[in-house]
Design a protein around this motif. Sequence first.
Motif, PDB file in Angstrom:
ATOM      1  N   GLN A   1       0.815  -1.213   0.000  1.00  0.00           N
ATOM      2  CA  GLN A   1       0.000   0.000   0.000  1.00  0.00           C
ATOM      3  C   GLN A   1       0.852   1.268   0.000  1.00  0.00           C
ATOM      4  OE1 GLN A   1      -2.664  -0.319   3.310  1.00  0.00           O
ATOM      5  NE2 GLN A   1      -3.871  -1.968   2.377  1.00  0.00           N
ATOM      6  N   LEU A   2       2.119   1.139   0.345  1.00  0.00           N
ATOM      7  CA  LEU A   2       3.026   2.293   0.339  1.00  0.00           C
ATOM      8  C   LEU A   2       3.386   2.666  -1.090  1.00  0.00           C
ATOM      9  CD1 LEU A   2       5.521   1.215   3.143  1.00  0.00           C
ATOM     10  CD2 LEU A   2       3.657   2.853   3.349  1.00  0.00           C
ATOM     11  N   GLY A   3       3.757   3.914  -1.295  1.00  0.00           N
ATOM     12  CA  GLY A   3       4.229   4.343  -2.601  1.00  0.00           C
ATOM     13  C   GLY A   3       5.630   3.811  -2.870  1.00  0.00           C
ATOM     14  N   ALA A   4       6.066   3.915  -4.140  1.00  0.00           N
ATOM     15  CA  ALA A   4       7.383   3.400  -4.530  1.00  0.00           C
ATOM     16  C   ALA A   4       8.507   4.084  -3.754  1.00  0.00           C
ATOM     17  CB  ALA A   4       7.591   3.559  -6.024  1.00  0.00           C
TER      18      ALA A   4
ATOM     19  N   HIS B   1       8.078   1.684  10.446  1.00  0.00           N
ATOM     20  CA  HIS B   1       7.949   2.513   9.244  1.00  0.00           C
ATOM     21  C   HIS B   1       6.477   2.717   8.890  1.00  0.00           C
ATOM     22  CE1 HIS B   1       9.565   4.356   5.596  1.00  0.00           C
ATOM     23  NE2 HIS B   1       8.544   3.784   4.968  1.00  0.00           N
ATOM     24  N   LEU B   2       5.669   1.672   9.031  1.00  0.00           N
ATOM     25  CA  LEU B   2       4.232   1.801   8.747  1.00  0.00           C
ATOM     26  C   LEU B   2       3.528   2.697   9.747  1.00  0.00           C
ATOM     27  CD1 LEU B   2       3.428  -1.888   7.792  1.00  0.00           C
ATOM     28  CD2 LEU B   2       3.494   0.083   6.251  1.00  0.00           C
ATOM     29  N   ALA B   3       4.023   2.731  10.994  1.00  0.00           N
ATOM     30  CA  ALA B   3       3.411   3.560  12.023  1.00  0.00           C
ATOM     31  C   ALA B   3       3.659   5.045  11.782  1.00  0.00           C
ATOM     32  CB  ALA B   3       3.931   3.160  13.405  1.00  0.00           C
ATOM     33  N   ARG B   4       4.745   5.356  11.078  1.00  0.00           N
ATOM     34  CA  ARG B   4       5.062   6.778  10.819  1.00  0.00           C
ATOM     35  C   ARG B   4       4.174   7.398   9.806  1.00  0.00           C
ATOM     36  NH1 ARG B   4      10.956   6.406   9.297  1.00  0.00           N
ATOM     37  NH2 ARG B   4      11.320   4.574  10.504  1.00  0.00           N
TER      38      ARG B   4
ATOM     39  N   ASP C   1      10.190  -5.484  13.087  1.00  0.00           N
ATOM     40  CA  ASP C   1      10.092  -4.260  13.878  1.00  0.00           C
ATOM     41  C   ASP C   1      10.270  -3.016  13.027  1.00  0.00           C
ATOM     42  OD1 ASP C   1       9.672  -5.829  16.101  1.00  0.00           O
ATOM     43  OD2 ASP C   1      11.736  -5.631  16.861  1.00  0.00           O
ATOM     44  N   LEU C   2      11.251  -3.040  12.121  1.00  0.00           N
ATOM     45  CA  LEU C   2      11.494  -1.887  11.260  1.00  0.00           C
ATOM     46  C   LEU C   2      10.314  -1.609  10.334  1.00  0.00           C
ATOM     47  CD1 LEU C   2      15.242  -2.208  10.271  1.00  0.00           C
ATOM     48  CD2 LEU C   2      14.176  -0.318  11.473  1.00  0.00           C
ATOM     49  N   VAL C   3       9.742  -2.659   9.781  1.00  0.00           N
ATOM     50  CA  VAL C   3       8.587  -2.473   8.887  1.00  0.00           C
ATOM     51  C   VAL C   3       7.400  -1.912   9.654  1.00  0.00           C
ATOM     52  CG1 VAL C   3       6.908  -3.694   7.453  1.00  0.00           C
ATOM     53  CG2 VAL C   3       9.330  -4.212   7.215  1.00  0.00           C
ATOM     54  N   LEU C   4       7.137  -2.459  10.828  1.00  0.00           N
ATOM     55  CA  LEU C   4       6.024  -1.950  11.628  1.00  0.00           C
ATOM     56  C   LEU C   4       6.261  -0.508  12.054  1.00  0.00           C
ATOM     57  CD1 LEU C   4       5.207  -5.090  13.791  1.00  0.00           C
ATOM     58  CD2 LEU C   4       3.880  -4.141  11.898  1.00  0.00           C
TER      59      LEU C   4
END
Length: 150
Positions: free
Chosen positions: A18-21, A147-150, A142-145
Amino acid sequence: MREPLEQIASQLDALVQQLGAAQRRALARELARVLRASQQKRIAAQLNPDGTPFERRKPQLRAKVGRVRRTMFSKLRTARYLKTEATPDEAVVAFTGMVARIAGVHQLGLRDKVDRLRRIEVQYPARQLLGFSADDARTVEDLVLEHLAR
């Protein structure tokens, strides 16, 4: 049991897509940087990804007395040779150039020439320089979560 990386991918793939490129590339760059640091630390500690120690070096026949010994793969683990690459679809940590061949010999435990002039070959024990540990899987998650939280 499935690979740790496959478990992470299946759980977080839909959210990451769902994130942009540009955001995926930034996430991949951060993941590659953290994974390279993890690999460097593990190589310095001389541990395989599963936590077992590297097989010890054979004693050298003509070792000089009082000589300072460097740790194994001290130059190999520097950022000069252990490169990262990030695209929106992947994060890569790999050895480059001639060092990639040397690292491959040690990673897979192959035979290689020690002395080109005398054509002496040696069977190297397998020492997994690059690999994905359980700690790396938790770090990636942890890093992905984060990053998604930001």
